[in-house]
Design an enzyme around this catalytic site. Sequence first.
Site, PDB file in Angstrom:
ATOM      1  N   ASP A 149       0.498  -1.865   0.172  1.00  0.00           N
ATOM      2  CA  ASP A 149      -0.110  -0.724  -0.087  1.00  0.00           C
ATOM      3  C   ASP A 149       1.117   1.132   0.173  1.00  0.00           C
ATOM      4  OD1 ASP A 149      -2.555   1.119   0.300  1.00  0.00           O
ATOM      5  OD2 ASP A 149      -3.076   0.193   1.447  1.00  0.00           O
ATOM      6  N   ASP A 209      -9.417   3.961  -4.061  1.00  0.00           N
ATOM      7  CA  ASP A 209     -10.075   2.968  -4.158  1.00  0.00           C
ATOM      8  C   ASP A 209     -11.468   2.683  -4.191  1.00  0.00           C
ATOM      9  OD1 ASP A 209      -8.263   1.948  -2.418  1.00  0.00           O
ATOM     10  OD2 ASP A 209      -9.109   2.557  -0.787  1.00  0.00           O
TER      11      ASP A 209
END
Length: 490
Positions: A149, A209
């Site tokens: 991430d 996202d």
Amino acid sequence: MLSKTVLTAASLLASQVSAVLMHNGVAATPQMGWDNWNAFGCDVSEDLLLGTANRMVELGLRDAGYYYIVLDDCWSTGRYPNGTLMPDFTKFPNGMAHVAGQIHALGLGFGMYSDAGRYTCGQYAGSLGYEQLDANTFAEWGVDYLKYDNCYNEGQSGTANISYARYDRMSQALNATGRQILYSMCNWGQDHPWDWAYSIANSWRATGDIYDSFDRPDVRCPCSEEQGFDCAFPGFHCSVMNIINKVVWFIHRSQPGGWNDLDMLEIGNGGQTDDEYKIHMTMWAALKSPLIMGTDIRSLDANAYSIYTNPAILALSQDPAGASAQRRWRYYVPSTDMYGGGEIQLWAGNLAQGDYVVILLNAANEALMLNATLADVFLDQGGAISTQAKSNWDVFDLWASRMPNATADAILTANSTVAALNGTSYLYNATAQSYAEGIANNDTLLMGTRVGTWQAGAQSTWSAMVPRHGVMAYRLRPQGAPTVSKRDEL
Ligand SMILES: *[C@@H]1O[C@H](CO)[C@@H](O)[C@H](O)[C@H]1NC(C)=O
Ligand SMILES: *[C@@H]1O[C@H](CO)[C@@H](O)[C@H](O)[C@H]1NC(C)=O
Ligand SMILES: *[C@@H]1O[C@H](CO)[C@@H](O)[C@H](O)[C@H]1NC(C)=O
Ligand SMILES: *[C@@H]1O[C@H](CO)[C@@H](O)[C@H](O)[C@H]1NC(C)=O
Ligand SMILES: *[C@@H]1O[C@H](CO)[C@@H](O)[C@H](O)[C@H]1NC(C)=O
Ligand SMILES: *[C@@H]1O[C@H](CO)[C@@H](O)[C@H](O)[C@H]1NC(C)=O
Ligand SMILES: *[C@@H]1O[C@H](CO)[C@@H](O)[C@H](O)[C@H]1NC(C)=O
Ligand SMILES: *[C@@H]1O[C@H](CO)[C@@H](O)[C@H](O)[C@H]1NC(C)=O
Ligand SMILES: *[C@@H]1O[C@H](CO)[C@@H](O)[C@H](O)[C@H]1NC(C)=O
């Protein structure tokens, strides 16, 4: 340049896979699996992972190709005094090597999560500055996949060079372990990873996202579609249509070994209609995104199950040519009443064996008859003057053979795919025969249902009624010898 050369589909495939497949040799087709984040967030545990893994096997999902069980954020409690990451032993009482071993025993791969920053997004320990130590730990535990991430990156982004250097450190660290580990970069499309990540990673997130909405705009996903390729603040709460319309600009940069990641699937989580989830699945497969299920497998409903397992759609994702479909046109249709109107799109792309995929996408608020010409479909092959437009094509509908609800329900309650299928076949078993072999063998599950002939002619038209927020997807196969095919520019 490979992309400038006209090649047959077969020689193209051979040259791409042997010569160009990237550094670590994995993800020749987009990776498939499951990740807990969309359905569970931080609520992770050994029970969740192993319960899910067992269910994946019982339901035939492993054999359909969903191989990786990926643990997302919130699994650690920091570092030991010697610096090694420490699992949260209340969530994982037997440690991570145990989880990996159990998952391997089921014939599945184990995915881990970390972050190219000081902290993970959930504010647990990140791997920035600890790349080799953490890679070694993951390899020792038996990890097969790393989702990496981008939170708390200490400002180390803003140019491709800076982001590349930060993500390359983990790539090199994984390589140095000697263990083959799929490297899934999650930097949300910042600094154009489709330009530089191919040589260091197997996939790269391309947008902010996803959330479980078909087309609802949300201020927390602030970049416009036109900023899709230059989004400094990708955010989250991005809808399915937002993501599709952002990746059009660079979707052709996917290739075997390195894929644009459109984020994890939301099918089964309840925020969209069955037709909307069919769009989600079709587009993620045709655009060669990794297919990572993001729902609770232990309480899967029949509709979600028959979408996730549709063999003719999975065959698009796992097609050996590894070429994404491209958007051919997008139009806005006017509103006929206060609820009508919206956008319609045509997508097409080449598949192995000289086949093509054609997708009619209706994102408007009413059912519409959509029409495509062969000149539109074969735009990249020369359109009206292409050899393809002079051929007749068999047309196969990729959703017509979807598993019926009753069969899906029987499998979900009996926990036995064999008994519940009772001689009928709706599930593809990629463990027994790979997708590449099945496609080469014209396996009927992968081909879909033949629905007609599309006659030769540049303006020859295929028309279909497409439901509101719905999709029709087809495989085209030439009648006669396969035509010469060429991959699009990278
Ligand atoms: C490490 O990189 C080298 C050079 O690209 C490659 O040949 C090798 O297969 C890689 N090893 C692993 C474990 O990824
Ligand atoms: C798929 O095939 C493998 C190997 O032939 C077999 O072991 C497995 O049971 C099959 N899976 C299903 C769901 O039928
Ligand atoms: C660090 O300490 C932990 C706990 O004692 C141990 O499991 C781990 O192997 C150590 N790491 C290294 C690199 O020695
Ligand atoms: C790119 O990053 C490297 C460090 O990784 C640095 O040495 C180099 O100067 C940078 N180049 C530019 C043009 O910023
Ligand atoms: C598709 O063609 C039919 C028949 O010509 C026409 O009625 C329909 O409006 C067309 N659809 C669109 C979206 O233009
Ligand atoms: C399956 O059942 C659901 C209701 O649970 C229904 O909405 C759906 O249309 C059915 N799907 C099929 C393919 O029959
Ligand atoms: C099937 O599996 C589910 C979940 O693991 C379980 O709750 C259920 O009792 C099982 N059903 C049968 C018939 O074994
Ligand atoms: C299986 O299919 C046969 C016919 O194909 C049918 O006679 C039988 O009742 C079915 N069994 C179950 C359990 O549905
Ligand atoms: C698959 O179908 C194509 C075209 O219909 C044919 O040329 C080919 O021989 C078939 N392959 C096999 C293995 O049957």
